[in-house]
Design a protein around this motif. Sequence first.
Motif, short mmCIF file in Angstrom:
data_model
loop_
_atom_site.label_atom_id
_atom_site.label_comp_id
_atom_site.label_asym_id
_atom_site.label_seq_id
_atom_site.Cartn_x
_atom_site.Cartn_y
_atom_site.Cartn_z
N ALA A 116 88.29 -10.98 12.15
CA ALA A 116 88.38 -9.67 11.53
C ALA A 116 87.29 -9.48 10.48
O ALA A 116 86.68 -8.41 10.39
N ALA A 117 87.04 -10.51 9.69
CA ALA A 117 85.99 -10.42 8.66
C ALA A 117 84.62 -10.23 9.31
O ALA A 117 83.79 -9.46 8.80
N THR A 118 84.38 -10.89 10.42
CA THR A 118 83.11 -10.72 11.14
C THR A 118 82.97 -9.28 11.63
O THR A 118 81.91 -8.66 11.48
N PHE A 119 84.05 -8.75 12.20
CA PHE A 119 84.04 -7.36 12.66
C PHE A 119 83.78 -6.40 11.50
O PHE A 119 82.96 -5.49 11.60
N ILE A 120 84.48 -6.60 10.39
CA ILE A 120 84.33 -5.71 9.23
C ILE A 120 82.92 -5.80 8.67
O ILE A 120 82.32 -4.77 8.30
N ALA A 121 82.34 -7.00 8.62
CA ALA A 121 80.96 -7.15 8.15
C ALA A 121 80.00 -6.37 9.06
O ALA A 121 79.10 -5.67 8.57
N ALA A 125 77.76 -3.13 8.03
CA ALA A 125 76.32 -3.14 8.27
C ALA A 125 75.92 -1.89 9.07
O ALA A 125 74.91 -1.24 8.76
N GLY A 126 76.69 -1.56 10.08
CA GLY A 126 76.42 -0.35 10.87
C GLY A 126 76.50 0.91 10.02
O GLY A 126 75.68 1.83 10.16
N MET A 127 77.47 0.97 9.10
CA MET A 127 77.59 2.12 8.21
C MET A 127 76.38 2.22 7.28
O MET A 127 75.87 3.31 7.02
N ALA A 128 75.91 1.07 6.78
CA ALA A 128 74.74 1.06 5.90
C ALA A 128 73.49 1.50 6.66
O ALA A 128 72.68 2.29 6.13
N ILE A 129 73.34 1.02 7.88
CA ILE A 129 72.18 1.42 8.71
C ILE A 129 72.23 2.93 8.96
O ILE A 129 71.22 3.62 8.86
#
Length: 140
Positions: A116-121, A125-129
């Motif tokens: 879950a933490a990997t998915f959230i990270a 990252a996608g939101m920041a991009i």
Amino acid sequence: MRAFLALLSGLLFGGGLALSGMMNPSRVRGFLDILGAWDPTLAFVMGSAVLVMAIAWRIRAHMHRPAMAAEFYLPGTRRIDARLVAGAALFGIGWGLAGLCPGPAIGSLANAAMPAATFIAAMLAGMAIFKLVDRKTGQS
């Protein structure tokens, strides 16, 4: 009061995800596996959500304003464009690959912390991009 209602809503949502098994990525993958061992559970969850939302829209039509806000905030456009379709496709691809979407991923931090933490990270990252690209192209 608003913070309490937000917390209560989040707990209700999280409890529903846990009770329905939607925090289990194999349930989501089973729903998407239409040519294999198809699991219709997610269809019932989605159908329930649509039913509740249909009732909420009927109630909203008779309200002048929401109980905890000055006004309703509704989408200003109904346009389907390339940006919307591309975003929906990326969301769907990520959902299909991970078996998680944002709500269940946050709930899954309690019992499947690393995936879950990997998915959230990756989601953050996608939101920041997106924010960087959106700022450079001037779209919003």
